[in-house]
Design a protein around this motif. Sequence first.
Motif, PDB file in Angstrom:
ATOM      1  N   ASP A 117       0.835  -1.208   0.000  1.00 22.62           N
ATOM      2  CA  ASP A 117       0.000   0.000   0.000  1.00 22.62           C
ATOM      3  C   ASP A 117       0.868   1.256   0.000  1.00 22.62           C
ATOM      4  O   ASP A 117       0.580   2.233  -0.709  1.00 22.62           O
ATOM      5  CB  ASP A 117      -0.916   0.022   1.224  1.00 22.62           C
ATOM      6  CG  ASP A 117      -1.966  -1.082   1.201  1.00 22.62           C
ATOM      7  OD1 ASP A 117      -2.243  -1.633   0.111  1.00 22.62           O
ATOM      8  OD2 ASP A 117      -2.507  -1.399   2.273  1.00 22.62           O
ATOM      9  N   GLU A 118       1.940   1.223   0.786  1.00 21.88           N
ATOM     10  CA  GLU A 118       2.822   2.386   0.877  1.00 21.88           C
ATOM     11  C   GLU A 118       3.559   2.629  -0.436  1.00 21.88           C
ATOM     12  O   GLU A 118       3.736   3.782  -0.857  1.00 21.88           O
ATOM     13  CB  GLU A 118       3.810   2.187   2.027  1.00 21.88           C
ATOM     14  CG  GLU A 118       4.502   3.465   2.447  1.00 21.88           C
ATOM     15  CD  GLU A 118       5.323   3.324   3.714  1.00 21.88           C
ATOM     16  OE1 GLU A 118       5.870   4.345   4.174  1.00 21.88           O
ATOM     17  OE2 GLU A 118       5.424   2.188   4.245  1.00 21.88           O
ATOM     18  N   ASP A 121       1.005   4.170  -2.826  1.00 24.00           N
ATOM     19  CA  ASP A 121       0.735   5.565  -2.444  1.00 24.00           C
ATOM     20  C   ASP A 121       1.913   6.465  -2.798  1.00 24.00           C
ATOM     21  O   ASP A 121       1.723   7.642  -3.138  1.00 24.00           O
ATOM     22  CB  ASP A 121       0.457   5.653  -0.944  1.00 24.00           C
ATOM     23  CG  ASP A 121      -0.881   5.045  -0.555  1.00 24.00           C
ATOM     24  OD1 ASP A 121      -1.731   4.853  -1.448  1.00 24.00           O
ATOM     25  OD2 ASP A 121      -1.074   4.751   0.639  1.00 24.00           O
ATOM     26  N   HIS A 169      -5.028  -3.674  -5.925  1.00 24.14           N
ATOM     27  CA  HIS A 169      -4.432  -2.569  -6.691  1.00 24.14           C
ATOM     28  C   HIS A 169      -4.443  -2.901  -8.187  1.00 24.14           C
ATOM     29  O   HIS A 169      -3.385  -3.023  -8.818  1.00 24.14           O
ATOM     30  CB  HIS A 169      -3.016  -2.286  -6.208  1.00 24.14           C
ATOM     31  CG  HIS A 169      -2.936  -1.808  -4.796  1.00 24.14           C
ATOM     32  ND1 HIS A 169      -3.355  -0.545  -4.416  1.00 24.14           N
ATOM     33  CD2 HIS A 169      -2.516  -2.438  -3.658  1.00 24.14           C
ATOM     34  CE1 HIS A 169      -3.166  -0.403  -3.100  1.00 24.14           C
ATOM     35  NE2 HIS A 169      -2.676  -1.531  -2.621  1.00 24.14           N
TER      36      HIS A 169
END
Length: 260
Positions: A117-118, A121, A169
């Motif tokens: 996720d990081e 992002d 994603h």
Amino acid sequence: MGHMAGGVGTPWWLKSGLGFLEAVCFTSGCNLCCPQCQNWQYAYIDCGELLTPEEAAERMTETKRECGVERIAISGGECTLNRPWLISFIKLLKEKNPIARIHVDTNGSILTEDYIDELVDAGMTDIGIDLKALRLSTFMEMTGLMDAGLAAKYLQTAWEAAKYLHDRHPQVFLGIGIPFNEDLISIAEVQEMAERIVEIDPWIQVSLLDYRPEFRRMDLLRPSHWEMLQIHYILRDCGLQSVICQTERGKIGPGGRLLG
């Protein structure tokens, strides 16, 4: 440097072109000990210059400009080892190159859901994950790991990372790499890996990598073009719709055609 071949996370339709596909950098160090490591100069010889994320982003931006591309690849070694550094590097690359695709090539062994996720992002748009095996015994032999518990954790994490990326994603281009040499992994296990990937999504791009003699396994024989072509059709018969095979004569792409 400029990269003309692309990596596991490079879409196949770009590989048929001429010239540079991406600007690429290689990070030093790895958490695996693969005896046949194809990038051992980067993984195990720490002879490069230490760069801050800011310095690295500046150099990569200049390299991208010189190569005339809008794709940036980060490989290794294993580029995910230093999480804070990598996240900062990608954020800076995105700020300096807002329309560029940012591609990470990794073994996936430490890509937890929150780490993924990081990365997304921060600006990662493409990723290639090497899924080296399905069976623990094969994975341990291929990676040189002797701790079965650690090896099992790494193997499970990589497979779970691929599924999580696909499910959570879908905007990120996902490529999966399968290293092949019959002295390292059987055709039957590669077929089982293909069947498991089909369960995730038959349209995931899968790159079959012909492992050549390298590093501490100079005894290996590089698989022939015809052997790789045969496995290409085996993977297609399993239901995979986008298979690339790296061979001594070039890449075999979707439909069995030679790319480049």
